[in-house]
Structures are given as structure tokens and as C-alpha cells.
Design a protein around this motif. Structure first.
Motif, PDB file in Angstrom:
ATOM      1  N   ALA A 152       0.698  -1.594  -0.038  1.00  0.00           N
ATOM      2  CA  ALA A 152       0.240   0.011  -0.352  1.00  0.00           C
ATOM      3  C   ALA A 152       0.698   1.361   0.002  1.00  0.00           C
ATOM      4  CB  ALA A 152      -0.795  -0.227   1.462  1.00  0.00           C
ATOM      5  N   LEU A 153       1.682   1.163   0.236  1.00  0.00           N
ATOM      6  CA  LEU A 153       3.003   2.643   0.218  1.00  0.00           C
ATOM      7  C   LEU A 153       4.376   1.930   1.906  1.00  0.00           C
ATOM      8  CD1 LEU A 153       2.082   4.628   3.915  1.00  0.00           C
ATOM      9  CD2 LEU A 153       1.258   2.243   3.369  1.00  0.00           C
ATOM     10  N   TYR A 154       4.940   3.189   1.109  1.00  0.00           N
ATOM     11  CA  TYR A 154       6.342   2.023   1.743  1.00  0.00           C
ATOM     12  C   TYR A 154       6.797   3.954   2.224  1.00  0.00           C
ATOM     13  CZ  TYR A 154      11.745   2.347   1.661  1.00  0.00           C
ATOM     14  OH  TYR A 154      12.982   2.104   2.511  1.00  0.00           O
ATOM     15  N   LEU A 155       7.535   3.567   3.499  1.00  0.00           N
ATOM     16  CA  LEU A 155       8.119   4.283   4.670  1.00  0.00           C
ATOM     17  C   LEU A 155       9.791   4.461   5.063  1.00  0.00           C
ATOM     18  CD1 LEU A 155       5.356   3.555   7.054  1.00  0.00           C
ATOM     19  CD2 LEU A 155       5.681   5.942   4.899  1.00  0.00           C
ATOM     20  N   ASN A 156       9.954   5.270   4.403  1.00  0.00           N
ATOM     21  CA  ASN A 156      12.041   5.481   4.394  1.00  0.00           C
ATOM     22  C   ASN A 156      12.303   6.605   5.416  1.00  0.00           C
ATOM     23  OD1 ASN A 156      14.335   4.419   2.725  1.00  0.00           O
ATOM     24  ND2 ASN A 156      14.533   6.763   2.916  1.00  0.00           N
ATOM     25  N   PHE A 157      13.461   6.048   6.037  1.00  0.00           N
ATOM     26  CA  PHE A 157      13.995   6.110   6.899  1.00  0.00           C
ATOM     27  C   PHE A 157      15.542   6.372   7.194  1.00  0.00           C
ATOM     28  CE2 PHE A 157      10.242   4.583   8.739  1.00  0.00           C
ATOM     29  CZ  PHE A 157       9.680   6.297   8.823  1.00  0.00           C
ATOM     30  N   ASP A 158      16.382   7.777   6.536  1.00  0.00           N
ATOM     31  CA  ASP A 158      17.773   7.410   6.323  1.00  0.00           C
ATOM     32  C   ASP A 158      18.167   8.463   7.341  1.00  0.00           C
ATOM     33  OD1 ASP A 158      20.662   6.972   5.299  1.00  0.00           O
ATOM     34  OD2 ASP A 158      20.037   7.248   3.316  1.00  0.00           O
ATOM     35  N   MET A 159      18.953   8.492   8.226  1.00  0.00           N
ATOM     36  CA  MET A 159      19.059   9.695   9.035  1.00  0.00           C
ATOM     37  C   MET A 159      18.483  10.424   9.763  1.00  0.00           C
ATOM     38  SD  MET A 159      22.261  10.966   5.949  1.00  0.00           S
ATOM     39  CE  MET A 159      23.611  12.265   7.162  1.00  0.00           C
ATOM     40  N   ILE A 160      18.258   9.569  10.809  1.00  0.00           N
ATOM     41  CA  ILE A 160      17.363  10.721  11.214  1.00  0.00           C
ATOM     42  C   ILE A 160      17.697  11.411  12.886  1.00  0.00           C
ATOM     43  CG2 ILE A 160      15.497   9.832  10.132  1.00  0.00           C
ATOM     44  CD1 ILE A 160      14.656   8.140  13.183  1.00  0.00           C
ATOM     45  N   GLY A 161      18.879  11.688  13.049  1.00  0.00           N
ATOM     46  CA  GLY A 161      19.420  12.376  14.086  1.00  0.00           C
ATOM     47  C   GLY A 161      20.180  12.857  13.829  1.00  0.00           C
ATOM     48  N   ALA A 165      20.144  19.136  13.330  1.00  0.00           N
ATOM     49  CA  ALA A 165      19.545  18.202  13.071  1.00  0.00           C
ATOM     50  C   ALA A 165      18.002  19.764  12.545  1.00  0.00           C
ATOM     51  CB  ALA A 165      17.862  17.841  13.784  1.00  0.00           C
ATOM     52  N   GLY A 166      18.007  18.571  11.437  1.00  0.00           N
ATOM     53  CA  GLY A 166      16.967  19.651  10.469  1.00  0.00           C
ATOM     54  C   GLY A 166      15.045  18.281  10.494  1.00  0.00           C
ATOM     55  N   TYR A 167      13.979  19.034  10.837  1.00  0.00           N
ATOM     56  CA  TYR A 167      13.134  17.795  10.006  1.00  0.00           C
ATOM     57  C   TYR A 167      12.277  18.097   8.969  1.00  0.00           C
ATOM     58  CZ  TYR A 167      13.923  17.650  15.196  1.00  0.00           C
ATOM     59  OH  TYR A 167      14.380  17.881  16.607  1.00  0.00           O
ATOM     60  N   PHE A 168      12.790  17.085   8.901  1.00  0.00           N
ATOM     61  CA  PHE A 168      12.378  17.152   6.859  1.00  0.00           C
ATOM     62  C   PHE A 168      11.841  16.037   7.063  1.00  0.00           C
ATOM     63  CE2 PHE A 168      17.028  19.465   7.040  1.00  0.00           C
ATOM     64  CZ  PHE A 168      16.314  20.511   6.302  1.00  0.00           C
ATOM     65  N   PHE A 231      13.686  12.747   7.894  1.00  0.00           N
ATOM     66  CA  PHE A 231      15.185  13.555   7.300  1.00  0.00           C
ATOM     67  C   PHE A 231      15.656  13.746   8.072  1.00  0.00           C
ATOM     68  CE2 PHE A 231      18.420  15.360   3.798  1.00  0.00           C
ATOM     69  CZ  PHE A 231      19.334  14.406   4.269  1.00  0.00           C
ATOM     70  N   THR A 232      17.033  14.201   8.676  1.00  0.00           N
ATOM     71  CA  THR A 232      17.620  14.985   9.202  1.00  0.00           C
ATOM     72  C   THR A 232      18.444  15.831   9.195  1.00  0.00           C
ATOM     73  OG1 THR A 232      18.441  14.016  10.938  1.00  0.00           O
ATOM     74  CG2 THR A 232      16.401  14.781  11.961  1.00  0.00           C
ATOM     75  N   GLY A 233      19.225  15.737   7.830  1.00  0.00           N
ATOM     76  CA  GLY A 233      20.040  16.584   7.087  1.00  0.00           C
ATOM     77  C   GLY A 233      21.040  15.443   6.715  1.00  0.00           C
ATOM     78  N   ALA A 234      22.210  15.881   5.303  1.00  0.00           N
ATOM     79  CA  ALA A 234      23.180  15.137   5.728  1.00  0.00           C
ATOM     80  C   ALA A 234      24.481  16.329   5.840  1.00  0.00           C
ATOM     81  CB  ALA A 234      23.083  15.046   4.635  1.00  0.00           C
ATOM     82  N   GLU A 235      25.046  16.357   4.331  1.00  0.00           N
ATOM     83  CA  GLU A 235      26.156  17.335   3.804  1.00  0.00           C
ATOM     84  C   GLU A 235      25.608  18.824   3.643  1.00  0.00           C
ATOM     85  OE1 GLU A 235      24.884  15.894   1.770  1.00  0.00           O
ATOM     86  OE2 GLU A 235      24.479  16.859   0.143  1.00  0.00           O
ATOM     87  N   GLY A 236      24.051  19.492   3.743  1.00  0.00           N
ATOM     88  CA  GLY A 236      23.619  20.007   3.128  1.00  0.00           C
ATOM     89  C   GLY A 236      23.700  21.396   4.787  1.00  0.00           C
TER      90      GLY A 236
END
Ligand code: PHE
Ligand code: ZN
Ligand code: ZN
Ligand code: ZN
Length: 296
Positions: A152-161, A165-168, A231-236
Motif C-alpha cells: 500500500a505504501l513505503y516509508l523510508n528512514f535514512d538519517m533521522i538523528g 538536525a533539521g526536520y524534513f 530525514f534530518t539532513g546530511a552535508e547541506g
């Protein structure tokens, strides 16, 4: 020996690159044990044209996806959630992506094997994301069309801490009309569910994040499965405006240790991880009970 030598420069990610002896080639990205200094020394012999053949530094190896699902709930209306379990070779990968992996594990353990739910929940810990979304792409393509329709749907979690942090929330409806377009039909509702929980229950403002293809939702979107995630942000770099509403340091990366050896246990904003883990659990639980807002 200049002119005659076949010179192998080992490198993690780049394909073959042509180089001129005596000149620094900007396409040459040192990685995997060869320092920039080594690279320059290798190249700065004389002015002769040579070809640098860049090959993977790492050995070939087999890797795995780890997949677990509830024994309860409709098999033809599966709620799927995933996080990549591998890390960049430069470091231990605690924020990227121990954070997503551990929050997903905690959610799975809290849910248990036989919860009283309407829709099956399937958890995936992907292998080899860092080598080109290999595990998740393989998984989606290993399914029949019918099996894809059952998700039905897919939820992705890559870098959440991320430590700054930003809250994206992935931008399912493409509200800014820029960059990557909207996700498959239903992705807007998923985005709204995360935004609702984070803004109204946790009390933290959010921003949209384009589906720019940089994480494991890529193949799910490509075959038309509604998707979302956090996502909470990477190199940005965090802007002044973002630091004002989220705290943290303006002008610094969301994760200054992104893909580095210092992505260790100290490299986690535990408040951000806690908030996002709660949002993850809320949204998975919500769709385990009903996906009617997505697929009628
Ligand atoms: N997938 C990237 C990585 O693992 C991180 C990332 C996630 C970047 C989401 C952008 C958006 O390195
Ligand atoms: Zn990474
Ligand atoms: Zn990652
Ligand atoms: Zn949006």
C-alpha cells in the motif's frame, strides 16, 4: 614509467578517469585508503598523457536485506517501512544509518509479531544502500507486479538523528513546485501524516524534502508505490532561518560527520532521534490500522 605505464588508482566510487601526468585531475576523488597527497604524487611525474583506470578499492562481497513482517493484517495491503543497515566505508555510520535502523527495530519490537491490526506491516533493513540503493532496488524488482500492488505504501528512514538536525519530511505533494516532482498518488497524504504528528503532537516545525533519488524509496517510487519518510539532513548547511526555528548552528552542515570516521556514537542528536522515532511509530501504527486515505 611515463608513457608506457598502466597505472591503477584505486577509488571507491568513480569510474575510469583520464588523467594527465603533471596535472591534478579534479575528477579524481581520493577514497578508500589513497590520500589526496598520494594521488597528487602519483600524477605529478611529468606532462605525459596517461589513462588512470580507477577500480573499486573494496572486495566483492555478498550482502543481505533483512525483512520481517507481522503475522497479522491483510497480506494484500502491506504497510512497508525501511532503513538501510549498511554504512559508508569511511566510518561506523551511526547517524547514517544506525539512527533509522535502530528506530525501525524498536518500532518492530514494540509492535510485536501478532498485533491487532488490519494491514500487515513489513520491515526492511536494506543492504548496500551506499553502493547505489542496491538492496532496495533488488527487492522491489524481485517482486511480481501483483506483489508490488500488494504494497500500500513505503516509508523510508535514512538519517533521522543528525547532530545539527533539521526536520524534513519527504515532499509527497511537491508543495514548492521545484526540483523533483510529487511522489506517486497517495504520497501527499503520507507527508501530511508525518507533518501533522511532528508539528501538532511533538510541536516542531517541518520542511519538505524533495524525492531527489538519494535513498531507498527510489525504486518504490519508480514503480508507483506511494512513499514518504523522514530525514534530518546530511552535508547541506543549516540556514539562519532554520537555526532560528530548530536551534543548532547556522552555516554548519546538518551532519558535519556525514560519510566520515567521526559518524560515531557521539554524532547523534538524541532529541531529534526520539522525536522522529515517535513520528515513525505513529505513522506506521496509523497505516497499520487503515490506509483508506491513501487507497480508498
Ligand atoms: N542516502 C544518503 C546516504 O545514505 C543520505 C540522504 C538521505 C541524502 C536522504 C539525501 C536524502 O548517504
Ligand atoms: Zn550515507
Ligand atoms: Zn544513508
Ligand atoms: Zn509537501
Amino acid at each position: 614509467e611515463a608513457g608506457a605505464a598502466a597505472l591503477l588508482v584505486y577509488n571507491n566510487e568513480e569510474g575510469p578517469v583520464n588523467g594527465t601526468l603533471g596535472e591534478k585531475n579534479d575528477d579524481y576523488v581520493p577514497a578508500g585508503g589513497i590520500s589526496q597527497a598520494d594521488g597528487e604524487a602519483l600524477i605529478a611525474l611529468d606532462g605525459t598523457e596517461i589513462t588512470l583506470e580507477l577500480r573499486s578499492f573494496m572486495e566483492d562481497r555478498t550482502t543481505y536485506n533483512v525483512i520481517a513482517e507481522t503475522q497479522t493484517g491483510r497480506k494484500d495491503n502491506v504497510v512497508m517501512a525501511g532503513a538501510h543497515l549498511d554504512s559508508d566505508p569511511a566510518g561506523p555510520g551511526i547517524n547514517d544509518n544506525g539512527t533509522g535502523s535502530v528506530a525501525l527495530l524498536e518500532t518492530a519490537l514494540a509492535l510485536g509479531a501478532e498485533p491487532d491490526i488490519n494491514n500487515r506491516v513489513r520491515f526492511a533493513w536494506w543492504g548496500a544502500e551506499e553502493f547505489g540503493l542496491v538492496g532496495s532496488t533488488y527487492y522491489v524488482n524481485s517482486l511480481s507486479f501483483e506483489q508490488q500492488l500488494d504494497i500500500a505504501l513505503y516509508l523510508n528512514f535514512d538519517m533521522i538523528g543528525s547532530p545539527n538536525a533539521g526536520y524534513f519530511v519527504y515532499d509527497g505533494d511537491d508543495s514548492d513546485g521545484e526540483g523533483a516532482g510529487p511522489g506517486p498518488y497517495g504520497s501527499a497524504q503520507i507527508e501530511a501524516a508525518f507533518v501533522d504528528y511532528l508539528e501538532n503532537t511533538v510541536g516542531v516545525p517541518t520542511e519538505g524534502r524533495d524525492f531527489d533519488g538519494r535513498s531507498d524509496y527510489g525504486e518504490f517510487i519508480a514503480v508507483g508505490i506511494p512513499s514518504g519518510g523522514l530525514f534530518t539532513g546530511a552535508e547541506g548547511e543549516k540556514t539562519e532561518e532554520q537555526a532560528a526555528k530548530w536551534g543548532g548552528v547556522a552555516g554548519e552542515a546538518f551532519d558535519p560527520c556525514y560519510h566520515q570516521a567521526c559518524d560515531n556514537l557521539g554524532n547523534v542528536d538524541r532529541v531529534a532521534l526520539d522525536r522522529n522515532a515517535d513520528a515513525m511509530a505513529y505513522v506506521i501504527g496509523k497505516y497499520a490500522l487503515s490506509t483508506e486515505e491513501i487507497n480508498g
